[in-house]
Design a protein around this motif. Structure first.
Motif, PDB file in Angstrom:
ATOM      1  N   ASP A 129       1.101   4.102  -2.970  1.00  0.00           N
ATOM      2  CA  ASP A 129       0.908   5.529  -2.692  1.00  0.00           C
ATOM      3  C   ASP A 129       2.085   6.347  -3.225  1.00  0.00           C
ATOM      4  O   ASP A 129       1.894   7.418  -3.831  1.00  0.00           O
ATOM      5  CB  ASP A 129       0.747   5.767  -1.195  1.00  0.00           C
ATOM      6  CG  ASP A 129      -0.570   5.226  -0.661  1.00  0.00           C
ATOM      7  OD1 ASP A 129      -1.486   5.002  -1.479  1.00  0.00           O
ATOM      8  OD2 ASP A 129      -0.674   5.008   0.565  1.00  0.00           O
ATOM      9  N   ARG A 130       3.288   5.848  -3.017  1.00  0.00           N
ATOM     10  CA  ARG A 130       4.479   6.565  -3.492  1.00  0.00           C
ATOM     11  C   ARG A 130       4.550   6.570  -5.010  1.00  0.00           C
ATOM     12  O   ARG A 130       4.946   7.565  -5.637  1.00  0.00           O
ATOM     13  CB  ARG A 130       5.732   5.928  -2.891  1.00  0.00           C
ATOM     14  CG  ARG A 130       5.851   6.122  -1.386  1.00  0.00           C
ATOM     15  CD  ARG A 130       7.002   5.330  -0.799  1.00  0.00           C
ATOM     16  NE  ARG A 130       8.284   5.762  -1.307  1.00  0.00           N
ATOM     17  CZ  ARG A 130       9.443   5.162  -1.033  1.00  0.00           C
ATOM     18  NH1 ARG A 130       9.446   4.083  -0.255  1.00  0.00           N
ATOM     19  NH2 ARG A 130      10.578   5.628  -1.514  1.00  0.00           N
ATOM     20  N   LYS A 182       1.975   6.459  -7.046  1.00  0.00           N
ATOM     21  CA  LYS A 182       0.957   7.403  -7.515  1.00  0.00           C
ATOM     22  C   LYS A 182       1.459   8.844  -7.407  1.00  0.00           C
ATOM     23  O   LYS A 182       1.254   9.656  -8.311  1.00  0.00           O
ATOM     24  CB  LYS A 182      -0.328   7.236  -6.696  1.00  0.00           C
ATOM     25  CG  LYS A 182      -1.115   5.976  -7.025  1.00  0.00           C
ATOM     26  CD  LYS A 182      -2.383   5.916  -6.176  1.00  0.00           C
ATOM     27  CE  LYS A 182      -3.229   4.698  -6.535  1.00  0.00           C
ATOM     28  NZ  LYS A 182      -4.462   4.623  -5.703  1.00  0.00           N
ATOM     29  N   THR A 183       2.124   9.136  -6.290  1.00  0.00           N
ATOM     30  CA  THR A 183       2.681  10.479  -6.105  1.00  0.00           C
ATOM     31  C   THR A 183       3.737  10.765  -7.164  1.00  0.00           C
ATOM     32  O   THR A 183       3.801  11.860  -7.740  1.00  0.00           O
ATOM     33  CB  THR A 183       3.304  10.618  -4.703  1.00  0.00           C
ATOM     34  OG1 THR A 183       2.292  10.376  -3.719  1.00  0.00           O
ATOM     35  CG2 THR A 183       3.889  12.005  -4.504  1.00  0.00           C
ATOM     36  N   THR A 232       0.832  -1.207   0.000  1.00  0.00           N
ATOM     37  CA  THR A 232       0.000   0.000   0.000  1.00  0.00           C
ATOM     38  C   THR A 232       0.864   1.253   0.000  1.00  0.00           C
ATOM     39  O   THR A 232       0.591   2.226  -0.717  1.00  0.00           O
ATOM     40  CB  THR A 232      -0.922   0.016   1.235  1.00  0.00           C
ATOM     41  OG1 THR A 232      -1.763  -1.144   1.201  1.00  0.00           O
ATOM     42  CG2 THR A 232      -1.780   1.267   1.262  1.00  0.00           C
ATOM     43  N   GLU A 233       1.938   1.230   0.803  1.00  0.00           N
ATOM     44  CA  GLU A 233       2.870   2.365   0.836  1.00  0.00           C
ATOM     45  C   GLU A 233       3.551   2.559  -0.514  1.00  0.00           C
ATOM     46  O   GLU A 233       3.705   3.690  -0.993  1.00  0.00           O
ATOM     47  CB  GLU A 233       3.923   2.133   1.923  1.00  0.00           C
ATOM     48  CG  GLU A 233       4.909   3.283   2.061  1.00  0.00           C
ATOM     49  CD  GLU A 233       5.962   3.008   3.123  1.00  0.00           C
ATOM     50  OE1 GLU A 233       6.890   3.823   3.257  1.00  0.00           O
ATOM     51  OE2 GLU A 233       5.853   1.973   3.819  1.00  0.00           O
TER      52      GLU A 233
END
Length: 243
Positions: free
Chosen positions: A133-134, A136-137, A129-130
């Motif tokens: 998220d990274r 996507k950023t 998940t982390e």
């Protein structure tokens, strides 16, 4: 492509220093066009990798939910078997009660296994998940860089065309110098001036020659008059006095 490779690639591209690349380019327009194409391709490649990573995460989350549901289900079956054993034992059916207790134990074992699998998956899901998220950023940053790059490209192309037009105009103005003594215009002017001076000289020369002729005529007339007067004094014909 591993998670580390995907993340590293997105991070490097997101942090690309566009201005530094342009400073080193001999032809900024071609450099920008190529950079835009490469960057667009990299974004597309990264999007596919991120989509795969997200898909894997969703599969892990689905498996985790199944393990949790299985644990709850086996827990419910164990409870039901245990209650049934207690009921049978109370009714004097000890042998049958033992069978249901054994079923309860089996169900509890399955519950424990499902709980272990669910617990083991949680750290991986958290890490994934982390990572997602990274990623996507990073993708958002890459897309922002692409927009910046496209704007920079349009700006520089417009500036380059303006500068080229100004340089062309200044070169043309520089080459048009009518006061330059080596220019064709000045040499032509000098030639005309020489021709005008020659014409003036010829005119003066012609005028000088004409004056001399008239002066000669005047001298001849004066000489003739003197001879006539001398002849008159001597009483001689005019022609006898002429030398």
């Amino acid at each position: 492509m591993s998670k580390q490779t995907i993340l590293g690639r997105v991070t490097r591209l997101a942090k690309a220093n566009i201005n530094a690349l342009l400073d080193q380019a001999e032809d900024p327009q071609k450099m920008l066009d190529q950079l835009i194409r490469d960057y667009t391709n990299n974004i597309s490649e990264a999007e596919q990798a991120v989509a795969t990573t997200i898909g894997n995460l969703r599969m892990q989350e689905a498996d985790h939910k199944e393990d949790e549901a299985a644990a709850a289900e086996w827990g419910g079956k164990a409870l039901a078997a245990s209650r049934k054993a207690d009921e049978l034992r109370g009714a004097g059916g000890a042998a049958e009660a033992d069978r249901f207790d054994n079923l309860a134990k089996v169900a509890l074992g399955r519950q424990l296994q499902a709980e272990k699998e669910a617990a083991a998956a949680e750290p991986a899901i958290a890490t994934q998940t982390e990572v997602v998220d990274r990623l996507k950023t990073g993708l958002d940053s890459m897309k922002a860089k692409l927009t910046e790059l496209q704007s920079k490209r349009d700006e520089l192309v417009a500036r380059a065309k303006t500068a080229q037009a100004q340089n062309t105009m200044m070169d043309a103005v520089k080459n048009i110098d009518v006061l330059d003594p080596t220019s064709e215009l000045h040499r032509f002017e000098e030639k005309i001036r020489r021709e005008e001076a020659m014409a003036m000289g010829k005119s003066e020369l012609a005028a000088s020659s004409l004056d001399a002729q008239f002066e000669a005529l005047d001298d001849a007339a004066a000489t003739s008059e003197v001879a006539s007067r001398l002849a008159a004094l001597k009483g001689l014909p005019d022609h006898n006095m002429v030398d």
